[in-house]
Design a protein around this motif. Structure first.
Motif, short mmCIF file in Angstrom:
data_model
loop_
_atom_site.label_atom_id
_atom_site.label_comp_id
_atom_site.label_asym_id
_atom_site.label_seq_id
_atom_site.Cartn_x
_atom_site.Cartn_y
_atom_site.Cartn_z
N TRP A 158 0.85 -1.18 0.00
CA TRP A 158 0.00 0.00 0.00
C TRP A 158 0.89 1.24 0.00
CZ3 TRP A 158 -5.39 -0.44 0.38
CH2 TRP A 158 -5.87 -1.70 0.68
N GLN A 159 0.40 2.30 -0.61
CA GLN A 159 1.02 3.62 -0.51
C GLN A 159 -0.01 4.53 0.17
OE1 GLN A 159 2.78 5.13 -4.27
NE2 GLN A 159 1.96 3.22 -5.09
N VAL A 160 0.41 5.19 1.24
CA VAL A 160 -0.47 6.13 1.92
C VAL A 160 0.14 7.51 1.66
CG1 VAL A 160 -1.55 6.79 4.10
CG2 VAL A 160 -1.03 4.37 3.65
N SER A 161 -0.48 8.24 0.74
CA SER A 161 0.10 9.50 0.23
C SER A 161 -0.86 10.66 0.42
CB SER A 161 0.41 9.37 -1.26
OG SER A 161 1.38 8.38 -1.48
N PRO A 162 -0.50 11.60 1.28
CA PRO A 162 -1.34 12.78 1.42
C PRO A 162 -1.37 13.58 0.11
CG PRO A 162 0.31 12.66 3.18
CD PRO A 162 0.65 11.60 2.18
N THR A 163 -2.51 14.15 -0.18
CA THR A 163 -2.65 15.01 -1.35
C THR A 163 -1.61 16.12 -1.32
OG1 THR A 163 -5.01 14.55 -1.46
CG2 THR A 163 -4.25 16.51 -2.60
N ARG A 164 -1.31 16.61 -0.14
CA ARG A 164 -0.32 17.71 -0.02
C ARG A 164 1.05 17.29 -0.52
NH1 ARG A 164 0.58 22.46 -1.19
NH2 ARG A 164 1.84 23.68 0.25
N LEU A 165 1.47 16.06 -0.27
CA LEU A 165 2.74 15.56 -0.81
C LEU A 165 2.73 15.64 -2.33
CD1 LEU A 165 5.45 14.00 -0.87
CD2 LEU A 165 4.10 11.89 -0.73
N LEU A 166 1.66 15.17 -2.93
CA LEU A 166 1.56 15.17 -4.39
C LEU A 166 1.59 16.59 -4.94
CD1 LEU A 166 -1.13 12.36 -4.63
CD2 LEU A 166 1.35 12.13 -4.78
N GLN A 167 0.97 17.53 -4.23
CA GLN A 167 1.01 18.93 -4.66
C GLN A 167 2.42 19.51 -4.54
OE1 GLN A 167 -1.84 20.41 -1.84
NE2 GLN A 167 -3.59 20.10 -3.23
N LEU A 168 3.08 19.25 -3.43
CA LEU A 168 4.40 19.84 -3.19
C LEU A 168 5.46 19.31 -4.14
CD1 LEU A 168 4.39 19.93 0.72
CD2 LEU A 168 4.43 21.92 -0.83
N VAL A 169 5.45 18.03 -4.46
CA VAL A 169 6.47 17.50 -5.37
C VAL A 169 6.21 17.92 -6.82
CG1 VAL A 169 7.17 15.58 -3.89
CG2 VAL A 169 5.41 15.22 -5.64
N ALA A 170 5.00 18.42 -7.09
CA ALA A 170 4.67 18.91 -8.43
C ALA A 170 4.81 20.44 -8.52
CB ALA A 170 3.26 18.50 -8.81
N ASP A 171 5.30 21.08 -7.46
CA ASP A 171 5.43 22.53 -7.45
C ASP A 171 6.32 23.00 -8.61
OD1 ASP A 171 6.64 25.23 -6.57
OD2 ASP A 171 5.07 24.88 -5.08
N PRO A 172 5.95 24.07 -9.29
CA PRO A 172 6.79 24.56 -10.39
C PRO A 172 8.18 25.03 -9.93
CG PRO A 172 4.75 25.86 -10.19
CD PRO A 172 4.70 24.80 -9.16
N ASP A 173 8.31 25.40 -8.66
CA ASP A 173 9.63 25.73 -8.11
C ASP A 173 10.35 24.41 -7.87
OD1 ASP A 173 11.81 26.25 -6.43
OD2 ASP A 173 10.75 27.80 -5.30
N ARG A 174 11.22 24.03 -8.79
CA ARG A 174 11.86 22.72 -8.76
C ARG A 174 12.78 22.54 -7.55
NH1 ARG A 174 8.40 20.21 -9.84
NH2 ARG A 174 9.69 18.39 -9.93
N GLU A 175 13.39 23.63 -7.06
CA GLU A 175 14.23 23.51 -5.85
C GLU A 175 13.36 23.16 -4.64
OE1 GLU A 175 16.99 26.66 -5.10
OE2 GLU A 175 17.57 26.77 -7.23
N LYS A 176 12.23 23.83 -4.53
CA LYS A 176 11.29 23.56 -3.45
C LYS A 176 10.79 22.11 -3.55
CE LYS A 176 6.76 25.27 -1.93
NZ LYS A 176 5.74 26.31 -2.21
N ALA A 177 10.38 21.70 -4.73
CA ALA A 177 9.91 20.34 -4.94
C ALA A 177 11.01 19.33 -4.61
CB ALA A 177 9.43 20.16 -6.38
N GLY A 178 12.25 19.66 -4.96
CA GLY A 178 13.37 18.77 -4.66
C GLY A 178 13.60 18.62 -3.17
N ARG A 179 13.47 19.72 -2.42
CA ARG A 179 13.63 19.63 -0.96
C ARG A 179 12.55 18.74 -0.35
NH1 ARG A 179 14.30 25.25 -1.63
NH2 ARG A 179 12.25 25.64 -0.71
N VAL A 180 11.34 18.87 -0.85
CA VAL A 180 10.23 18.05 -0.37
C VAL A 180 10.50 16.58 -0.68
CG1 VAL A 180 7.77 17.52 -0.65
CG2 VAL A 180 8.55 19.92 -0.50
N LEU A 181 10.96 16.32 -1.89
CA LEU A 181 11.25 14.94 -2.29
C LEU A 181 12.34 14.34 -1.40
CD1 LEU A 181 10.26 12.95 -4.43
CD2 LEU A 181 12.11 13.74 -5.89
N GLN A 182 13.38 15.11 -1.12
CA GLN A 182 14.45 14.63 -0.25
C GLN A 182 13.94 14.35 1.16
OE1 GLN A 182 17.54 13.65 -1.17
NE2 GLN A 182 16.69 14.03 -3.20
N ALA A 183 13.04 15.20 1.66
CA ALA A 183 12.45 14.97 2.98
C ALA A 183 11.63 13.68 2.97
CB ALA A 183 11.58 16.16 3.38
#
Length: 151
Positions: free
Chosen positions: A108-133
């Motif tokens: 199973w994958q339990v994925s908050p909608t907010r995660l999906l929004q943040l990793v798709a952010d147009p600010d790729r540095e911001k999205a990258g930090r979220v992905l690393q977290a």
């Protein structure tokens, strides 16, 4: 018209899995049971939050892996915690990045909608930090993702 259903294969735990899953998900129900001429075979049908699922008892070991999983997109941390804790109960195992296996070995994958929004952010540095977290997490913690997004 053709229909497509997730189909799970169990040695002899289809009924137990169906009872477990339908106890966790709202708007779930048992749709039916079929006993085959071979006493070692049976099929159960159920719906999880409206998604029909078929499960087979076939007295043959079948193993699940990450190449097929159920994705639960959650609205907030409370919902994320609820599904995470319910699915790892009684022998489930935490996996990295919001994945887990339940006590039957199903992924199973339990994925908050907010995660999906943040990793798709147009600010790729911001999205990258979220992905690393996220890579450092097992269960997804939205507050930690938000902190990573802020830098």
């Amino acid at each position: 018209m053709a229909k497509v259903f997730p189909h799970l294969w169990f040695n002899d735990q289809a009924e137990a899995a169906m009872a477990f899953y339908t106890s966790i998900f709202k708007d779930s129900e048992v749709l039916g049971r079929s006993v085959m001429p071979d006493p070692e075979l049976s099929v159960v049908r159920f719906a999880l939050a409206g998604q029909p699922v078929v499960a087979l008892n076939a007295n043959s070991p079948a193993h699940y892996n990450e190449s097929f999983s159920f994705l639960i997109e959650t609205a907030d941390q409370e919902e994320t915690d609820y599904y995470w804790n319910a699915l790892i109960a009684d022998g489930g195992k935490e996996q990295p990045c919001g994945w887990l296996t339940d006590k039957f070995g199903v992924y199973w994958q339990v994925s908050p909608t907010r995660l999906l929004q943040l990793v798709a952010d147009p600010d790729r540095e911001k999205a990258g930090r979220v992905l690393q977290a996220m890579y450092r997490m097992k269960k997804i913690v939205i507050a930690d993702l938000e902190r990573a997004a802020r830098g």
